[in-house]
Design an enzyme around this catalytic site. Structure first.
Site, PDB file in Angstrom:
ATOM      1  N   ASN A 195       0.850  -1.200   0.000  1.00 19.77           N
ATOM      2  CA  ASN A 195       0.000   0.000   0.000  1.00 19.77           C
ATOM      3  C   ASN A 195       0.891   1.259   0.000  1.00 19.77           C
ATOM      4  OD1 ASN A 195       1.027  -0.283   2.587  1.00 19.77           O
ATOM      5  ND2 ASN A 195      -0.738   0.703   3.491  1.00 19.77           N
TER       6      ASN A 195
ATOM      7  N   CYS B  59       1.950   3.615   2.100  1.00 16.47           N
ATOM      8  CA  CYS B  59       3.022   3.927   3.077  1.00 16.47           C
ATOM      9  C   CYS B  59       3.915   2.734   3.384  1.00 16.47           C
ATOM     10  CB  CYS B  59       2.403   4.531   4.326  1.00 16.47           C
ATOM     11  SG  CYS B  59       1.433   6.012   3.961  1.00 16.47           S
TER      12      CYS B  59
ATOM     13  N   GLU C 167       3.527  -0.359   4.632  1.00 17.15           N
ATOM     14  CA  GLU C 167       3.399  -1.299   5.741  1.00 17.15           C
ATOM     15  C   GLU C 167       2.577  -2.543   5.407  1.00 17.15           C
ATOM     16  OE1 GLU C 167       2.024   1.631   5.526  1.00 17.15           O
ATOM     17  OE2 GLU C 167      -0.011   1.682   6.302  1.00 17.15           O
TER      18      GLU C 167
HETATM   19  P1  GDP Z   1      -5.018   6.860   9.302  1.00 16.15           P
HETATM   20  O1  GDP Z   1      -5.928   5.734   9.608  1.00 16.15           O
HETATM   21  O2  GDP Z   1      -5.748   7.953   8.555  1.00 16.15           O
HETATM   22  O3  GDP Z   1      -4.315   7.409  10.497  1.00 16.15           O
HETATM   23  O4  GDP Z   1      -3.944   6.332   8.229  1.00 16.15           O
HETATM   24  P2  GDP Z   1      -2.381   5.976   8.313  1.00 16.15           P
HETATM   25  O5  GDP Z   1      -1.590   7.240   8.338  1.00 16.15           O
HETATM   26  O6  GDP Z   1      -2.135   4.980   9.390  1.00 16.15           O
HETATM   27  O7  GDP Z   1      -2.131   5.274   6.924  1.00 16.15           O
HETATM   28  C1  GDP Z   1      -2.494   3.945   6.699  1.00 16.15           C
HETATM   29  C2  GDP Z   1      -2.773   3.713   5.259  1.00 16.15           C
HETATM   30  O8  GDP Z   1      -3.949   4.442   4.886  1.00 16.15           O
HETATM   31  C3  GDP Z   1      -1.718   4.220   4.291  1.00 16.15           C
HETATM   32  O9  GDP Z   1      -0.655   3.342   4.121  1.00 16.15           O
HETATM   33  C4  GDP Z   1      -2.523   4.349   3.033  1.00 16.15           C
HETATM   34  O10 GDP Z   1      -2.761   3.082   2.452  1.00 16.15           O
HETATM   35  C5  GDP Z   1      -3.838   4.899   3.560  1.00 16.15           C
HETATM   36  N1  GDP Z   1      -3.843   6.367   3.586  1.00 16.15           N
HETATM   37  C6  GDP Z   1      -3.295   7.177   4.527  1.00 16.15           C
HETATM   38  N2  GDP Z   1      -3.485   8.467   4.247  1.00 16.15           N
HETATM   39  C7  GDP Z   1      -4.192   8.504   3.080  1.00 16.15           C
HETATM   40  C8  GDP Z   1      -4.712   9.555   2.263  1.00 16.15           C
HETATM   41  O11 GDP Z   1      -4.577  10.749   2.545  1.00 16.15           O
HETATM   42  N3  GDP Z   1      -5.395   9.186   1.141  1.00 16.15           N
HETATM   43  C9  GDP Z   1      -5.580   7.887   0.794  1.00 16.15           C
HETATM   44  N4  GDP Z   1      -6.249   7.618  -0.335  1.00 16.15           N
HETATM   45  N5  GDP Z   1      -5.105   6.873   1.539  1.00 16.15           N
HETATM   46  C10 GDP Z   1      -4.417   7.162   2.653  1.00 16.15           C
HETATM   47  N1  5AD Z   2       8.065   3.240   0.738  1.00 12.38           N
HETATM   48  C1  5AD Z   2       7.532   2.974   1.943  1.00 12.38           C
HETATM   49  N2  5AD Z   2       7.006   3.896   2.731  1.00 12.38           N
HETATM   50  C2  5AD Z   2       7.021   5.150   2.296  1.00 12.38           C
HETATM   51  N3  5AD Z   2       6.587   6.272   2.872  1.00 12.38           N
HETATM   52  C3  5AD Z   2       6.823   7.285   2.046  1.00 12.38           C
HETATM   53  N4  5AD Z   2       7.416   6.840   0.912  1.00 12.38           N
HETATM   54  C4  5AD Z   2       7.553   5.516   1.057  1.00 12.38           C
HETATM   55  C5  5AD Z   2       8.097   4.495   0.263  1.00 12.38           C
HETATM   56  N5  5AD Z   2       8.617   4.738  -0.926  1.00 12.38           N
HETATM   57  C6  5AD Z   2       6.036   6.271   4.226  1.00 12.38           C
HETATM   58  C7  5AD Z   2       7.023   6.822   5.229  1.00 12.38           C
HETATM   59  C8  5AD Z   2       6.136   7.229   6.389  1.00 12.38           C
HETATM   60  C9  5AD Z   2       4.759   7.182   5.811  1.00 12.38           C
HETATM   61  C10 5AD Z   2       3.916   8.327   6.175  1.00 12.38           C
HETATM   62  O1  5AD Z   2       4.918   7.069   4.410  1.00 12.38           O
HETATM   63  O2  5AD Z   2       7.936   5.841   5.621  1.00 12.38           O
HETATM   64  O3  5AD Z   2       6.254   6.318   7.444  1.00 12.38           O
END
Ligand code: GDP
Ligand code: 5AD
Length: 570
Positions: A269, A271, A273
């Site tokens: 996805n 970020c 993870e």
């Molecule tokens: P939170 O639940 O909003 O706090 O989201 P996180 O920051 O833990 O992010 C978890 C995952 O949600 C990310 O890896 C993305 O897959 C998705 N995500 C986070 N922020 C966004 C956003 O602004 N837009 C979209 N489409 N997906 C997001």
């Molecule tokens: N691969 C993995 N994680 C990424 N993030 C930003 N760019 C990448 C990438 N290329 C992640 C950062 C941060 C989160 C908000 O997005 O590591 O933890």
């Protein structure tokens, strides 16, 4: 309720239901009732007599006591017509016009619903190769990434939140050097995080300083060779330049692929993870570690019994989400329900260390990380096995790598998310990251400046008698306690922030959590502006040695538009 002013602001602006004119038609309590009631409903699928009222109450309490929070789409959409509850999706991008534009369309639908999408562009034939049906020349993966990027830009306005993407290209794709440099200009492909898909073979070639094969994904033929070290140095150089690309160890993702019969894991996805199969989605949720600390005679201790109770309830919650989710595509519903992956993680780890009096950059902190995550992982799996007793294991269990073990409900249980917004809602530090700043100055309307100080630090400073607004301003300006006079040495040692922590400790912490996490860990390794390319390279090597699944680095000041600034008034 326990929500801070900041949390309520975020909830009002982005989460509470509004009517067509934008007036709030939901209270904060109403939101959590809506989510709790809806998610508890799933129990009826398994036992029509089950007491979902009591369960809804349990879920409601767990969220409003700030013990656990599901990912944003669940908060925004549960019990509402849209009903899309997952944060993470991966879509396949095949090497055909039809297939590529199907993926563009599907991504748009997912973005509209608040989910993030990841893609591997590795199957797209390289630029310059022929297109049989037209006699033309292929434009290559990077040109198509720009199409995805533009589509994401356009959907921004209409959706619940802006789209976010991950783009991955295998290191043996013939267009790899173009890909590595495609975000050199920070204004390009802005709706993507990009990562190079690294193979073990490539890492070995780097180590031995030999050449490796470039493979045309269409013909599977070797079409060239590159000196591994040159490509590796280019990745390092670009990451040093502005943090992009990241790297992801593809073979490691696939070593933990629970159902290899379903194909290869090519992407994560946005970020990083959550590695997923094509068309798979996953919902995340995080435990707030602040909530599992008991204060006894001025000392904090981890209440493992409480943690266990939260883990059990959270696994139940996340498994229910899979049933209550409204999927944007039938194919995604089918794939997701065949593995039933969930991603339970933590937030507030930095806060927890402050309260325990343990510096983030210490052996003790590494040990605490491992202990907590091992506990969550073990207990989470037990909870999932418990669910399997009444609900059955995930449908592909029989062909999974677990098939000879006790049945389990979810193919994966743990993931460490960044918790960008939900940590604000919980007033917790994000994921497993150290704090970025102990205090900072927020610019609010009419040029007013608001001094914000970490709650627990403020408490300690007041108790120890060194609190003053002036000192907090100085800390905000300097970005670290290290060189601030008037802060006791023992306090300085414990309240370390991102830039006090060496890159090595950032990676060691990531590795400590990764060891007990089924999926992956969202983490950024912060470097000072003065860091060298060699420093970046050392961290890549260390991450590889310690078993991390990927690395993202960021060198302070290396982007024009930086979200967080040390020592700068925002
Ligand atoms: P939170 O639940 O909003 O706090 O989201 P996180 O920051 O833990 O992010 C978890 C995952 O949600 C990310 O890896 C993305 O897959 C998705 N995500 C986070 N922020 C966004 C956003 O602004 N837009 C979209 N489409 N997906 C997001
Ligand atoms: N691969 C993995 N994680 C990424 N993030 C930003 N760019 C990448 C990438 N290329 C992640 C950062 C941060 C989160 C908000 O997005 O590591 O933890």
């Amino acid at each position: 309720m326990k929500f801070s002013e900041n949390a309520i602001k975020v909830l009002e602006r982005r989460y509470l239901s509004k009517d067509e004119e934008g007036n709030l038609i939901e209270t904060v309590e109403g939101l959590f009732r809506r989510v709790a009631n809806h998610i508890a409903e799933a129990d009826k699928h398994y036992d029509s007599n089950s007491d979902t009222k009591a369960l809804a109450e349990e879920f409601f309490e767990m969220m409003t006591n700030l013990e656990f929070m599901p990912n944003s789409p669940t908060l925004m959409n549960a019990g509402k017509p849209l009903g899309q509850l997952s944060a993470c999706f991966v879509l396949p991008v095949p090497d055909s016009m039809d297939g590529i534009f199907d993926a563009v369309k599907n991504a748009a639908l997912i973005h509209k619903s608040g989910g993030g999408t990841g893609f591997s562009f590795s199957r797209i034939r390289p630029a310059g190769s022929s297109v049989r049906s037209t006699g033309g020349v292929a434009s290559g993966p990077i040109s198509f990434m720009k199409v995805f990027n533009a589509a994401t830009e356009a959907v921004k306005q209409g959706g619940t939140r802006r789209g976010a993407n991950m783009g991955i290209l295998r290191v043996d794709h013939p267009n790899i050097t173009e890909f590595i440099q495609c975000k050199k200009d920070s204004a390009e492909i802005t709706n993507f995080n990009i990562s190079v898909g690294i193979t073990e073979k490539f890492m070995e070639a780097v180590k031995a300083d030999t050449y490796y094969d470039l493979i045309d994904p269409k013909t599977k033929e070797v079409v060239g060779q590159k000196r591994a070290k040159e490509v590796y140095d280019l990745i390092v150089d670009m990451a040093w330049n502005n943090g992009e690309p990241g790297i992801v160890f593809l073979d490691r993702l696939n070593r933990d692929n629970v159902v290899p019969s379903q194909g290869e894991i090519e992407s994560t996805n946005p970020c990083g993870e959550q590695p997923l199969l094509p068309y798979e989605s996953c919902n995340l949720g995080s435990i707030n570690l602040n909530a599992v600390l008991d204060e006894e005679e001025g000392k904090f201790v981890i209440n493992y019994a409480k943690l266990a109770r939260i883990v059990d309830s959270a696994v139940h919650f996340l498994d229910n989400v899979i049933d209550m989710n409204k999927y944007p595509l039938e194919e995604i519903e089918k794939t997701t329900k065949s593995t039933r992956k969930i991603g339970l993680g933590v937030m507030g780890f930095a806060d927890l260390l402050f309260k325990l009096g343990i510096p983030y950059n210490s052996e003790e902190a590494i040990a605490v990380a491992g202990k907590i995550m091992e506990f969550i992982e073990t207990r989470g799996r037990e909870a999932s096995r418990e669910l399997a007793k009444t609900r059955g294991p995930f449908p592909l269990f029989g062909e999974s790598i677990f098939k000879d073990e006790e049945p389990i409900r979810n193919a994966t249980v743990t993931t460490i998310a960044p918790t960008g917004t939900i940590s604000i809602i919980c007033g917790a530090s994000g994921g497993v990251e150290p704090l970025f700043a102990i205090s900072f100055i927020r610019n609010v309307m009419d040029n007013d400046e608001l001094l914000e100080v970490h709650d627990y630090f403020r408490k300690v400073a007041e108790e120890r008698g060194f609190y003053s607004d002036e000192l907090m301003r100085e800390i905000a300006q300097k970005g670290s306690l290290a060189h601030v006079e008037g802060v006791p040495e023992d306090v300085k040692r414990v309240f370390v922030t991102a830039h006090d922590i060496s890159p090595e400790y950032h990676i060691r912490m990531q590795a400590a959590f990764q060891e007990f996490t089924d999926n992956a860990v969202s983490k950024t390794v912060n470097f000072p502006n003065s860091a060298t390319r060699e420093d970046v390279s050392d961290v890549y090597r260390l991450a590889y040695e310690l078993g991390c699944k990927g690395v993202t680095i960021y060198r302070d000041g290396s982007r024009d538009l930086q979200v967080l600034n040390v020592g700068k008034v925002k």
